[in-house]
Scaffold this motif. Structure first.
Motif, PDB file in Angstrom:
ATOM      1  N   ASN A  56       1.021  19.074   0.341  1.00 40.95           N
ATOM      2  CA  ASN A  56       2.082  19.751  -0.012  1.00 40.95           C
ATOM      3  C   ASN A  56       2.358  18.934  -1.340  1.00 40.95           C
ATOM      4  O   ASN A  56       2.406  18.148  -1.659  1.00 40.95           O
ATOM      5  CB  ASN A  56       3.265  19.231   0.966  1.00 40.95           C
ATOM      6  N   GLY A  57       3.056  20.125  -2.282  1.00 35.93           N
ATOM      7  CA  GLY A  57       3.239  19.482  -3.664  1.00 35.93           C
ATOM      8  C   GLY A  57       2.240  19.518  -4.560  1.00 35.93           C
ATOM      9  O   GLY A  57       2.231  19.050  -5.624  1.00 35.93           O
ATOM     10  N   ALA A  58       0.999  20.150  -4.087  1.00 31.67           N
ATOM     11  CA  ALA A  58      -0.233  19.910  -5.116  1.00 31.67           C
ATOM     12  C   ALA A  58      -0.138  21.039  -6.119  1.00 31.67           C
ATOM     13  O   ALA A  58      -0.821  20.769  -7.009  1.00 31.67           O
ATOM     14  CB  ALA A  58      -1.479  20.133  -4.172  1.00 31.67           C
ATOM     15  N   GLY A  59       0.469  21.957  -6.058  1.00 36.93           N
ATOM     16  CA  GLY A  59       0.712  23.059  -7.000  1.00 36.93           C
ATOM     17  C   GLY A  59      -0.238  24.365  -6.422  1.00 36.93           C
ATOM     18  O   GLY A  59      -0.210  25.314  -7.459  1.00 36.93           O
ATOM     19  N   LYS A  60      -0.465  24.580  -5.501  1.00 34.80           N
ATOM     20  CA  LYS A  60      -1.364  25.668  -5.069  1.00 34.80           C
ATOM     21  C   LYS A  60      -0.329  27.043  -5.164  1.00 34.80           C
ATOM     22  O   LYS A  60      -1.073  27.775  -5.866  1.00 34.80           O
ATOM     23  CB  LYS A  60      -1.598  25.308  -3.554  1.00 34.80           C
ATOM     24  N   THR A  61       0.805  26.982  -4.619  1.00 35.55           N
ATOM     25  CA  THR A  61       1.544  28.041  -4.699  1.00 35.55           C
ATOM     26  C   THR A  61       2.092  28.340  -6.295  1.00 35.55           C
ATOM     27  O   THR A  61       2.121  29.448  -6.624  1.00 35.55           O
ATOM     28  CB  THR A  61       2.970  28.142  -3.554  1.00 35.55           C
ATOM     29  N   GLU A  64     -13.649  29.346   7.910  1.00 30.60           N
ATOM     30  CA  GLU A  64     -14.214  30.798   8.533  1.00 30.60           C
ATOM     31  C   GLU A  64     -14.420  31.692   7.804  1.00 30.60           C
ATOM     32  O   GLU A  64     -15.176  32.634   7.524  1.00 30.60           O
ATOM     33  CB  GLU A  64     -13.160  31.110   9.615  1.00 30.60           C
ATOM     34  N   LEU A  65     -13.272  32.033   6.643  1.00 29.39           N
ATOM     35  CA  LEU A  65     -13.212  33.189   5.662  1.00 29.39           C
ATOM     36  C   LEU A  65     -13.477  33.066   4.161  1.00 29.39           C
ATOM     37  O   LEU A  65     -13.630  33.781   3.535  1.00 29.39           O
ATOM     38  CB  LEU A  65     -11.668  33.549   5.859  1.00 29.39           C
ATOM     39  N   CYS A  66     -13.731  31.780   3.987  1.00 32.38           N
ATOM     40  CA  CYS A  66     -13.869  31.727   2.329  1.00 32.38           C
ATOM     41  C   CYS A  66     -15.090  30.751   2.308  1.00 32.38           C
ATOM     42  O   CYS A  66     -15.324  29.523   2.649  1.00 32.38           O
ATOM     43  CB  CYS A  66     -12.606  30.837   1.912  1.00 32.38           C
ATOM     44  N   GLU A  67     -15.984  31.171   1.463  1.00 32.81           N
ATOM     45  CA  GLU A  67     -17.354  30.273   1.269  1.00 32.81           C
ATOM     46  C   GLU A  67     -17.103  29.313  -0.058  1.00 32.81           C
ATOM     47  O   GLU A  67     -17.770  28.427  -0.226  1.00 32.81           O
ATOM     48  CB  GLU A  67     -18.243  31.543   0.584  1.00 32.81           C
ATOM     49  N   ARG A  68     -15.985  29.270  -0.591  1.00 36.78           N
ATOM     50  CA  ARG A  68     -15.624  28.425  -1.860  1.00 36.78           C
ATOM     51  C   ARG A  68     -14.043  27.740  -1.440  1.00 36.78           C
ATOM     52  O   ARG A  68     -13.483  28.682  -1.002  1.00 36.78           O
ATOM     53  CB  ARG A  68     -15.868  29.229  -3.180  1.00 36.78           C
ATOM     54  N   ALA A  69     -14.165  26.499  -1.661  1.00 37.09           N
ATOM     55  CA  ALA A  69     -12.820  25.837  -1.758  1.00 37.09           C
ATOM     56  C   ALA A  69     -12.563  25.053  -2.908  1.00 37.09           C
ATOM     57  O   ALA A  69     -13.416  24.441  -3.442  1.00 37.09           O
ATOM     58  CB  ALA A  69     -12.682  25.130  -0.604  1.00 37.09           C
ATOM     59  N   LEU A  82       6.119  18.189 -13.437  1.00 38.61           N
ATOM     60  CA  LEU A  82       5.056  18.842 -13.961  1.00 38.61           C
ATOM     61  C   LEU A  82       4.079  19.187 -12.656  1.00 38.61           C
ATOM     62  O   LEU A  82       3.687  18.345 -11.875  1.00 38.61           O
ATOM     63  CB  LEU A  82       4.017  17.691 -14.756  1.00 38.61           C
ATOM     64  N   ALA A  83       4.200  20.528 -12.360  1.00 42.77           N
ATOM     65  CA  ALA A  83       3.503  21.152 -11.242  1.00 42.77           C
ATOM     66  C   ALA A  83       1.934  21.239 -11.291  1.00 42.77           C
ATOM     67  O   ALA A  83       1.340  21.202 -10.542  1.00 42.77           O
ATOM     68  CB  ALA A  83       4.444  22.283 -10.652  1.00 42.77           C
ATOM     69  N   LEU A  84       1.815  21.727 -12.726  1.00 46.89           N
ATOM     70  CA  LEU A  84       0.154  22.039 -12.909  1.00 46.89           C
ATOM     71  C   LEU A  84      -0.113  21.379 -14.259  1.00 46.89           C
ATOM     72  O   LEU A  84       0.846  21.455 -15.351  1.00 46.89           O
ATOM     73  CB  LEU A  84      -0.049  23.189 -13.026  1.00 46.89           C
ATOM     74  N   GLY A  85      -1.040  20.412 -14.252  1.00 46.15           N
ATOM     75  CA  GLY A  85      -1.359  19.557 -15.419  1.00 46.15           C
ATOM     76  C   GLY A  85      -2.779  19.993 -16.192  1.00 46.15           C
ATOM     77  O   GLY A  85      -3.634  19.307 -16.029  1.00 46.15           O
ATOM     78  N   GLY A  86      -2.920  21.196 -16.489  1.00 48.21           N
ATOM     79  CA  GLY A  86      -4.043  21.631 -17.098  1.00 48.21           C
ATOM     80  C   GLY A  86      -5.264  22.035 -16.230  1.00 48.21           C
ATOM     81  O   GLY A  86      -6.202  21.539 -16.326  1.00 48.21           O
ATOM     82  N   VAL A  87      -4.880  23.024 -15.258  1.00 51.00           N
ATOM     83  CA  VAL A  87      -5.801  23.520 -14.486  1.00 51.00           C
ATOM     84  C   VAL A  87      -6.710  24.745 -14.982  1.00 51.00           C
ATOM     85  O   VAL A  87      -6.216  25.724 -15.948  1.00 51.00           O
ATOM     86  CB  VAL A  87      -4.957  24.168 -13.301  1.00 51.00           C
ATOM     87  N   ASP A  88      -8.039  24.456 -14.799  1.00 52.89           N
ATOM     88  CA  ASP A  88      -9.029  25.388 -14.932  1.00 52.89           C
ATOM     89  C   ASP A  88      -9.620  26.179 -13.620  1.00 52.89           C
ATOM     90  O   ASP A  88     -10.090  25.203 -12.948  1.00 52.89           O
ATOM     91  CB  ASP A  88     -10.167  25.002 -15.636  1.00 52.89           C
ATOM     92  N   VAL A  93      -7.177  20.068 -10.420  1.00 54.65           N
ATOM     93  CA  VAL A  93      -8.167  20.603  -9.562  1.00 54.65           C
ATOM     94  C   VAL A  93      -8.902  19.483  -9.369  1.00 54.65           C
ATOM     95  O   VAL A  93      -9.586  18.778 -10.404  1.00 54.65           O
ATOM     96  CB  VAL A  93      -9.219  21.802 -10.390  1.00 54.65           C
ATOM     97  N   VAL A  94      -9.470  18.845  -8.145  1.00 52.05           N
ATOM     98  CA  VAL A  94     -10.188  17.591  -7.821  1.00 52.05           C
ATOM     99  C   VAL A  94     -11.372  17.691  -7.160  1.00 52.05           C
ATOM    100  O   VAL A  94     -12.189  17.056  -6.893  1.00 52.05           O
ATOM    101  CB  VAL A  94      -9.163  16.561  -7.110  1.00 52.05           C
ATOM    102  N   ALA A  95     -11.568  19.317  -6.782  1.00 54.12           N
ATOM    103  CA  ALA A  95     -12.767  19.476  -5.873  1.00 54.12           C
ATOM    104  C   ALA A  95     -12.739  20.947  -6.463  1.00 54.12           C
ATOM    105  O   ALA A  95     -11.973  21.769  -6.023  1.00 54.12           O
ATOM    106  CB  ALA A  95     -12.846  18.870  -4.701  1.00 54.12           C
ATOM    107  N   ASP A  96     -14.120  21.367  -6.172  1.00 56.24           N
ATOM    108  CA  ASP A  96     -14.456  22.874  -6.383  1.00 56.24           C
ATOM    109  C   ASP A  96     -15.960  22.912  -5.903  1.00 56.24           C
ATOM    110  O   ASP A  96     -16.831  22.669  -6.524  1.00 56.24           O
ATOM    111  CB  ASP A  96     -14.218  23.268  -7.797  1.00 56.24           C
ATOM    112  N   GLY A  97     -16.090  23.782  -4.511  1.00 59.95           N
ATOM    113  CA  GLY A  97     -17.409  23.813  -4.192  1.00 59.95           C
ATOM    114  C   GLY A  97     -17.563  24.607  -2.846  1.00 59.95           C
ATOM    115  O   GLY A  97     -16.493  25.278  -2.562  1.00 59.95           O
ATOM    116  N   ALA A  98     -18.491  24.673  -2.173  1.00 58.74           N
ATOM    117  CA  ALA A  98     -18.858  25.332  -0.894  1.00 58.74           C
ATOM    118  C   ALA A  98     -17.773  24.734  -0.099  1.00 58.74           C
ATOM    119  O   ALA A  98     -17.620  23.600   0.126  1.00 58.74           O
ATOM    120  CB  ALA A  98     -20.343  25.204  -0.454  1.00 58.74           C
TER     121      ALA A  98
END
Length: 257
Positions: free
Chosen positions: A41-46, A201-206, A20-26, A214-219
């Motif tokens: 690595n292996g978090a599911g980003k790609t 440097e490039l992204c205001e949000r991570a 299970l690579a992605l488990g209910g991502v919003d 998804v375990v974090a979403d913010g500046a």
């Protein structure tokens, strides 16, 4: 947030071996945002970004691009809107000359040759590679190849640019040159990266993914400054790098007093 250009809801993906690579991502991304996708690595980003233009198909959940569902009847439109620059530029450069590589996508759209050449000129100018248009891609440096790979995607005039590990294998000058290209773009950017200073440097949000969630979403600065979060999800900053000492990007919180 304004109307999202990317809207992912309850997305799940399981590979054929059962993993299970992605488990209910919003995830929701507004037009014009630059968002870093971080995680071990292996978090599911790609896996996540490959759902944005239908390279992978969801087991369940939905993905919409500018309100259009990512589904077979819409794939041609979706793939015009979402351009992916892969980690290895040699995966995208295969024609005799740089100009031919950049023209390949527009020609496949059936555009007139004057329009194709206009797009080639504009895309190469956007990445600062006009002078190499007649060269063979295999004669370029790795950094030049990566910028040409970006041009091949920009020539399709996408709404969203996805960069997979854009700074990997680049020397410092090439890294800076690519950053300057990304800074100038006026489109939505999603950047998959392990290069945390580059993300700052490039992204205001991570957005941090770990084990398919998804375990974090913010500046970005706030995310990188959360030592407990970083430790828990195997994210490490370079020795001596303090994200709080770097001026925040648009949307980031001000540094602590």
């Amino acid at each position: 947030m304004s109307e999202p250009v990317v809207e992912v809801s309850a997305l799940e993906h399981r590979y054929p071996d059962g993993h299970l690579a992605l488990g209910g991502v919003d995830l929701r991304v507004a037009r014009g945002e630059r968002v870093a996708l971080l995680g071990p690595n292996g978090a599911g980003k790609t896996t996540l970004v490959l759902h944005l233009n239908g390279i992978l198909t969801a087991a369940s959940g939905t993905v919409h691009i500018s309100g259009l569902p990512v589904a077979r009847p819409h794939l041609q439109q979706i793939r015009r809107r979402v351009g992916i620059v892969f980690q290895d530029p040699d995966d995208q450069l295969f024609m005799p000359t740089v100009a031919d590589d950049v023209a390949f996508g527009p020609r496949n759209l059936g555009l007139s040759e004057p329009e194709v050449q206009h797009r080639v000129t504009e895309a190469l100018a956007a990445v600062g590679m006009t002078e190499v248009r007649a060269q063979a891609p295999h004669h370029l440096s790795f950094g030049q190849k990566r910028r040409v790979a970006v041009a091949t995607v920009l020539a399709m005039e996408p709404e969203i640019l996805v960069l997979d590990e854009p700074s990997s294998n680049l020397d410092p000058a090439s890294r800076r040159e690519l950053a300057e290209v990304v800074e100038r773009l006026g489109i939505t950017v999603l950047m998959v990266t392990h290069d945390l200073p580059y993300a700052l440097e490039l992204c205001e949000r991570a957005v941090v993914l770990s084990e398919g969630a998804v375990v974090a979403d913010g500046a970005t600065r706030d995310v990188l400054g959360d030592a407990d979060l970083m430790r828990a999800h195997r994210l490490e900053l370079p020795y001596g790098f303090d994200p709080r000492s770097v001026p925040g990007r648009r949307g980031a919180a001000p540094p602590p007093a």
